[in-house]
Write an enzyme that holds these catalytic residues in place. Structure first.
Site, PDB file in Angstrom:
ATOM      1  N   HIS A  67      67.636 -74.904  94.437  1.00  0.00           N
ATOM      2  CA  HIS A  67      67.140 -75.220  93.085  1.00  0.00           C
ATOM      3  C   HIS A  67      68.196 -75.945  92.267  1.00  0.00           C
ATOM      4  CE1 HIS A  67      69.517 -72.020  91.136  1.00  0.00           C
ATOM      5  NE2 HIS A  67      69.184 -71.250  92.170  1.00  0.00           N
ATOM      6  N   CYS A 102      71.647 -68.447  96.515  1.00  0.00           N
ATOM      7  CA  CYS A 102      70.806 -69.652  96.574  1.00  0.00           C
ATOM      8  C   CYS A 102      71.642 -70.880  96.910  1.00  0.00           C
ATOM      9  CB  CYS A 102      70.102 -69.865  95.231  1.00  0.00           C
ATOM     10  SG  CYS A 102      68.871 -68.596  94.850  1.00  0.00           S
TER      11      CYS A 102
END
Length: 416
Positions: free
Chosen positions: A345, A363
């Protein structure tokens, strides 16, 4: 004229001799009639047989009456009948005139008559736990008729299971997408469940099932799909006993297509992610993976969903938001790659760290521009391989970690 007694006697004598001759002649005829001889044909085409002294024609042979015989399956009063086995009616010695198969409400069930008119079969499935009636008539060549009736009941499941699927019908997915089937009841007879599922790929490819639990089974090929492959899947569980009295609620059918091969490799040691499309590297972008206290998982991840905006909440994996390591943050261009909370992201706050060190909570952090590009490029089923993260291996059950399982182990079938 008077005749003398002597003359009369002479006349009587001649007459007596003639009468005696006549009697002897008749006796000879009768004697001849008592002798055996060959039969003579009658005018009616029968046979005249001489018996004793009277000749009588014999009666012609009587023809057997034509009879049409009907056989119905299931038999009358049959119980626990499979709702997917055809109901059949067959005629021997004639043809079927009418066949009606109806439920208790009088609604007819569709069927088909064979071209020779001798067999009829139902062409639609029956309901569970229902009573049905068959009425059939048949006609023999001489016009005589026969009828047959049968009343039976179908099986009543203890419970029924519904099958959900991923991907969905009509989707275009990546080369890493497995076919996942989720039952809402635990399946005891897994072999029968597998036999009820067909996967047809064009071009053809072999694959195998692997059970992650009593309710979840996946099918995949040994290696990634070939781009452009067309896949058709049928789950034919209706009417089938999947064990412990559980039957399929309904059949399912889907078709999907394998799109371009998008494979991204994120290297935690180099802090770079290289993206290939159909075997050609199209971009390498700086990234930041999970920090040493919360590292990303190494291994083959598969994209499962995408969100233009997503709330990242540490409580989703057991870390309270108000704890020192907790957080609740909205991010842009989020591409999920595991169920444990790993996404690729946009992370504008870590741009200075991207390409240099790993500072995320697990992430793959990218700049807003690179994250938007990656978001637009990827689709469900695309592959993201994480290497050198310093973290544990991705668990096979975490999202679509199917490719973490060696093929030899996959062939063992999993949780059986």
């Amino acid at each position: 004229m008077r005749i003398s007694r002597a003359a009369a006697d002479r006349r009587r004598g001649r007459g007596g001799a003639a009468g005696l001759l006549a009697v002897l002649g008749l006796a000879a005829v009768l004697a001849a009639g008592c002798t055996s001889g060959p039969p003579a044909a009658s005018a009616s085409g029968g046979v005249t047989t001489q018996v004793g002294h009277v000749a009588e024609p014999s009666s012609p042979a009587t023809a057997e009456p034509a009879v049409v015989r009907l056989a119905v399956a299931p038999a009358d009063k049959a119980a626990d009948v499979s709702p997917i086995e055809p109901v059949t009616v067959a005629a021997a010695g004639g043809t079927l005139t009418t066949v009606a198969l109806s439920n208790a409400d009088g609604r007819l069930v569709q069927g088909k008559l064979s071209p020779d008119g001798q067999t009829w079969s139902s062409t639609a499935p029956l309901g569970y736990g229902k009573t049905y009636m068959v009425t059939a008539t048949g006609t023999a060549p001489d016009g005589s008729t026969a009828t047959a009736n049968s009343t039976f009941t179908t099986v009543k499941p203890r419970t029924k299971t519904y099958a959900s699927m991923n991907p969905l019908d009509g989707q275009v997915v990546g080369v890493g997408q497995p076919l996942a089937i989720y039952f809402d009841e635990p399946i005891k007879n897994k072999r029968r469940a597998e036999q009820s599922i067909t996967v047809r790929a064009t071009p053809a490819v072999s694959g195998a099932f692997y059970w992650f639990s009593d309710k979840e089974v996946h099918w995949r090929p040994q290696r990634y799909w070939t781009p452009g492959t067309k896949v058709v899947t049928d789950i034919m569980i209706y009417g089938r006993d999947l064990g412990n009295g559980i039957y399929g609620q309904e059949d399912r059918h889907i078709s999907f297509t394998i799109g371009d091969a998008v494979i991204a490799t994120a290297d935690g040691a180099m802090h770079q992610m290289t993206v290939e499309v159909n075997g050609t590297a199209v971009r390498t972008v700086p990234v930041s993976l999970g920090k040493p206290t919360n590292p990303s998982a190494d291994g083959v991840h598969v994209v499962t969903e995408k969100h233009p905006k997503k709330i990242m909440d540490s409580s989703s994996y057991g870390v309270p938001v108000d704890s020192p390591n907790g957080y609740r943050t909205e991010v842009d261009w989020a591409v999920r790659i595991s169920n444990s909370g790993e996404f690729a992201h946009s992370a504008p706050w870590s741009v200075r760290d991207q390409g240099r060190r790993n500072v995320s909570h697990g992430c793959i952090n990218m700049s807003p521009a690179n994250a938007k590009w990656f978001f637009d490029l990827t689709k469900k089923g695309d592959v993201v391989v994480v290497t050198n993260s310093g973290g544990p291996q991705l668990q096979p059950y975490d999202g679509f970690g199917d490719w973490q399982i060696p093929w030899s182990q996959w062939l063992a079938g999993g949780h059986k």
